[in-house]
Enzyme design. Structure first.
Site, short mmCIF file in Angstrom:
data_model
loop_
_atom_site.label_atom_id
_atom_site.label_comp_id
_atom_site.label_asym_id
_atom_site.label_seq_id
_atom_site.Cartn_x
_atom_site.Cartn_y
_atom_site.Cartn_z
N GLY A 1 0.63 -1.31 -0.12
CA GLY A 1 0.59 -0.39 0.01
C GLY A 1 0.63 1.50 -0.46
N GLN B 1 2.30 9.36 4.07
CA GLN B 1 3.51 9.53 4.46
C GLN B 1 5.11 8.30 3.81
OE1 GLN B 1 4.10 9.20 8.84
NE2 GLN B 1 1.82 10.41 8.55
N GLY B 2 4.70 7.52 2.93
CA GLY B 2 5.44 6.68 2.86
C GLY B 2 4.72 5.28 1.84
N THR B 3 5.65 4.74 1.47
CA THR B 3 5.22 2.83 0.81
C THR B 3 5.49 1.92 1.35
OG1 THR B 3 5.45 4.03 -1.02
CG2 THR B 3 5.42 1.43 -1.80
N VAL B 4 4.66 0.97 1.78
CA VAL B 4 4.67 -0.45 2.87
C VAL B 4 4.50 -1.06 1.84
CG1 VAL B 4 3.52 -2.24 4.44
CG2 VAL B 4 3.11 0.36 4.43
N LYS C 1 8.42 -0.31 5.86
CA LYS C 1 7.13 0.50 5.14
C LYS C 1 8.53 2.35 5.24
CE LYS C 1 4.28 5.36 7.40
NZ LYS C 1 4.03 6.05 8.21
N ASP D 1 -4.94 10.08 14.53
CA ASP D 1 -4.82 9.97 12.86
C ASP D 1 -6.34 8.61 12.92
OD1 ASP D 1 -5.70 10.40 10.42
OD2 ASP D 1 -3.16 9.72 10.45
#
Length: 787
Positions: A468, A472-475, A489, A586
């Site tokens: 995903g 904030q970034g890619t996993v 992550k 969040d």
């Protein structure tokens, strides 16, 4: 530099010649040759006298000639003075006081030119051209000078019926009667066509030579047409004195009708050089001067040569094996003949004074000379020196390559280490170390993974491993060397503020130990962007299960209620049971993950904050996700634990309605799911917003109870909202009511729940790892009212 020049002489050693084709030796020879190019030459000799000008324009003036800029720049004779006229560009050199321009000077000759004096022209029936100043006669004399006309000069006559005669003398006292006479006749066969070509020698042209040693020449051009043809074929005729550069000269015969056209078209004829032989003036010959060397101009390593022109004077010449200016001290210098490779490719050249010799290395035979027998090897002989040198050079080359490889690898490792240290500092490594040193609860709980370890685990972060992507970034999905599946992550490029968020997530997660909160395994800070390593959660997000109808798992109300209980318990733990209260900030369905047994795991603590026990709120820049954001926090920028409660209330509404937090298909004032839900509750119209997949499951009392709880969580006044601990307790009460006997009545928040029979969650619906009858240390007591 002297050492490199000395090494250059070793290039002709037996070893290097034997291995001349060897790559290493060739490289060394090439390098040393380049060094030799800047070596000061030991053969350098004077060209002009000190303090005297060397060139005039593009012409070099060697001694005994000299440019008149001061005394003694030339030999003691005014005939060797060169006048440099700088009014031209470039400047022009003139011979002594003559009108002859000097164009070149050699060891024995000087080349001059003057188009007016070297040209004779006759145009019959017309007056002569005053611009050229030419006449039917050429008269040039160098009497009482060290110059004589060279036999390289020729008399060239152009015309169809003209006679060119020449007479000359070598000494002024005997110029009459002439010592030399000659001539030639130019002739054309008539009739002549317009395009007929003249050639020299040939039609319309004749040549005659002059003997060496003449100091006076007189050339006359005479018309001969009346002697045999009776008419003049072409009006003009020409005679030239000088050295023809080409033996084959062609011209158009009809051009002889106009002198201006002819001279403009064939300019090479007016630019012929006049060649003069020169000698050092004097009345004695070399044998006489040898007895009185003080008057001899020849310097060291040079020989005196008597003039071959038949007149007095001599010249100096460097001996064989020497080079330089024989008229100037220190005279001629030794030539290194080895620079011209006179020896065989396998031979050894040794320079000697005035000469050189060639020899052959061991194992070779012959005179070593390139033009001799060379160097040859006797069949069957073995060159031990060459073999030893070859083995030595091979070992040396291997050692050199090994050293270069090791050095390159060492420098690469050091560079990578420096880069990793740089990334570690930039990604907040020092900040994390400070946090660890301050907080004993964090110390020892964070594992630092290496970049190499995670690169291998993710197959170099292959796109096929992406689980995903978010803000904030890619996993990525990965597998460690021990077979453990992990989630990595990979943050986006971060600035200083984002680094603090990243380190905050590491610190917060390291302090949490709860079954419903995703577990942080470690991090990596030595890459360009920071990496976090989590336990792998296999069944996606709660958001996908609510809103993706293609998912095969039947997302029943019982499963939804169970997940809400687990999430509420996790948030209650964060708010009340952690060592320091933690606000998630969040909370949303996409940050709740489900494992293979559909156990909920709260994730993404990037903007979470720990607070002191006596603090009631955080004043921060507003962050979060629209649709879940507490309106009170949005207006005041003060985040409290009740702000997380509001976000959780939105998740409860999502579970009830199956709708997304923000919709673009409704009126602007009703785009918020929370707003629409509150309007339905105020209008006692809950059915209009319920998800049909849960409304049909005969759980109306439970749905009403959870809806009323969600309504409390979404209260615009945060003080009137329940705490997460209270929310968790109430949800657990609703869930426990599913197992009550059929005769039992449960009062929940003013709503009586009547059950016709016991309702149990089958193993097909969900298998829980938690004991629903015996609360764990992370569970809270239940309040159940029965009658």
């Amino acid at each position: 530099m002297i050492s490199s020049c000395g090494i250059m002489k070793r290039l002709r050693s037996p070893w290097c010649h034997h291995f001349a084709n060897h790559r290493l030796c060739s490289s060394i020879m090439s390098m040393l040759f380049l060094l030799s190019m800047v070596c000061p030459s030991s053969n350098a000799s004077a060209f002009t006298k000190p303090g005297c000008q060397r060139t005039c324009g593009n012409l070099e003036i060697p001694y005994p000639f000299g440019i008149e800029i001061g005394p003694n720049c030339s030999i003691s004779s005014p005939w060797f003075d060169i006048k440099c006229n700088t009014s031209f560009d470039p400047p022009k050199a003139y011979l002594a006081d003559t009108p002859f321009e000097v164009v070149d000077i050699s060891e024995t000759q000087i080349y001059v030119k003057n188009s007016r004096l070297q040209l004779a022209m006759a145009c019959y029936g017309k007056e002569l051209d005053n611009k050229t100043g030419s006449s039917t006669k050429i008269s040039i004399e160098f009497l009482h000078s060290p110059y004589t006309f060279s036999d390289a000069n020729q008399i060239t006559s152009l015309g169809c019926d003209d006679l060119a005669t020449v007479e000359g003398a070598s000494n002024a006292s005997v110029w009459k009667p002439s010592k030399f006479g000659g001539g030639c006749l130019s002739y054309c066969c008539s009739p002549v066509e317009p395009n007929d070509t003249g050639s020299c020698p040939g039609a319309g042209c004749c040549r005659t030579s002059i003997p060496k040693g003449q100091r006076y020449l007189n050339v006359n051009l005479s018309d001969m047409h009346s002697n045999w043809q009776g008419f003049k074929i072409f009006q003009c005729s020409f005679a030239f004195l000088g050295m023809m550069n080409s033996s084959d000269f062609k011209f158009r015969l009809y051009d002889l009708n106009d002198s201006t056209t002819f001279l403009n078209k064939y300019t090479t004829l007016t630019d012929l050089p006049l060649v003069l032989d020169w000698t050092v003036p004097g009345s004695r010959n070399c044998s006489e001067l040898a007895e009185d060397s003080a008057d001899l101009a020849c310097q060291q390593n040079s020989d005196c040569i008597d003039s071959d022109t038949g007149v007095e004077g001599y010249r100096c010449r460097c001996r064989e094996g020497y080079d330089g200016n024989p008229y100037l001290a220190p005279g001629c210098q030794d030539i290194d003949e080895c620079n011209d490779d006179p020896c065989d490719s396998n031979g050894i050249c040794n320079n000697t004074v005035g000469s050189y010799n060639c020899s052959c290395p061991d194992g070779y035979f012959g005179d070593g000379r390139r033009n001799g027998s060379g160097c040859f090897q006797v069949p069957g002989s073995r060159d031990k020196v060459a073999i030893g040198a070859g083995l030595g050079s091979g070992m040396g080359l291997i050692l050199l390559l090994s050293t270069c490889f090791w050095l390159k690898r060492f420098l690469k490792k050091r560079k990578n280490k420096e880069q990793r240290e740089k990334f570690f500092k930039r990604n907040g490594g020092l900040l994390l170390q400070q946090q660890i040193s301050k907080d004993e609860d964090v110390y020892g709980k964070i594992r630092f993974f290496t970049s190499k370890e995670l690169d291998k685990a993710s197959d170099h972060f292959n796109e096929s491993r992406i689980l995903g992507q978010g803000g904030q970034g890619t996993v990525y999905k990965g597998m460690l060397s021990d077979g453990k599946i992990i989630a990595i992550k990979k943050s986006k490029l971060v600035n200083e503020k984002q680094v603090k968020q990243f380190i905050n997530e590491v610190v917060v997660l390291s302090q949490i130990n709860h079954r419903n909160i995703v577990k942080l395994l470690g991090c990596c800070l030595e890459t360009e962007v920071p990496l976090l390593v989590y336990e792998f959660i296999s069944h996606g997000t709660l958001f996908n299960h609510i809103h993706d109808e293609s998912i095969e798992f039947p997302f029943s109300w019982s499963a939804r209620l169970k997940i809400s209980v687990e999430v509420a318990g996790a948030l209650a733990y964060l708010h009340s049971a952690a060592s320091l209260p933690i606000y998630h900030r969040d909370i949303k369905s996409s940050n709740i993950l489900l494992d293979e047994k559909y156990v909920a795991k709260v994730s993404d603590f990037g903007i979470s904050r720990s607070i002191e026990v006596d603090q009631t709120h955080l004043t921060t820049q507003v962050k979060g996700t629209f649709g879940y954001l507490d309106p009170e926090y949005f207006q005041s920028s003060q985040f409290t634990e009740k702000s997380d409660v509001y976000s959780f209330g939105v998740i409860l509404v999502e579970l009830l309605s199956g709708q997304k937090p923000v919709s673009s298909n409704t009126k602007e004032e009703e785009r918020s799911l929370a707003t629409r839900f509150l309007l339905c509750m105020e209008g006692n119209n809950l059915d209009s917003i319920l998800d049909t997949r849960v409304a049909d499951q005969d759980r109306r009392e439970e749905l009403i109870a959870v809806a009323k709880l969600a309504q409390k969580c979404l209260n615009l006044n945060g003080k009137l909202r329940p705490t997460m601990k209270e929310v968790a307790m109430e949800l657990e009460s609703v869930r426990m009511s599913q197992t009550l006997p059929t005769t039992a009545k449960t009062e929940y928040q003013g709503v009586w729940l009547r059950k016709p029979k016991a309702i149990l969650i089958s193993e097909d619906d969900y298998t829980s790892t938690a004991d629903t009858t015996t609360p764990s240390s992370n569970d809270y007591p239940l309040t159940i009212h029965t009658s």
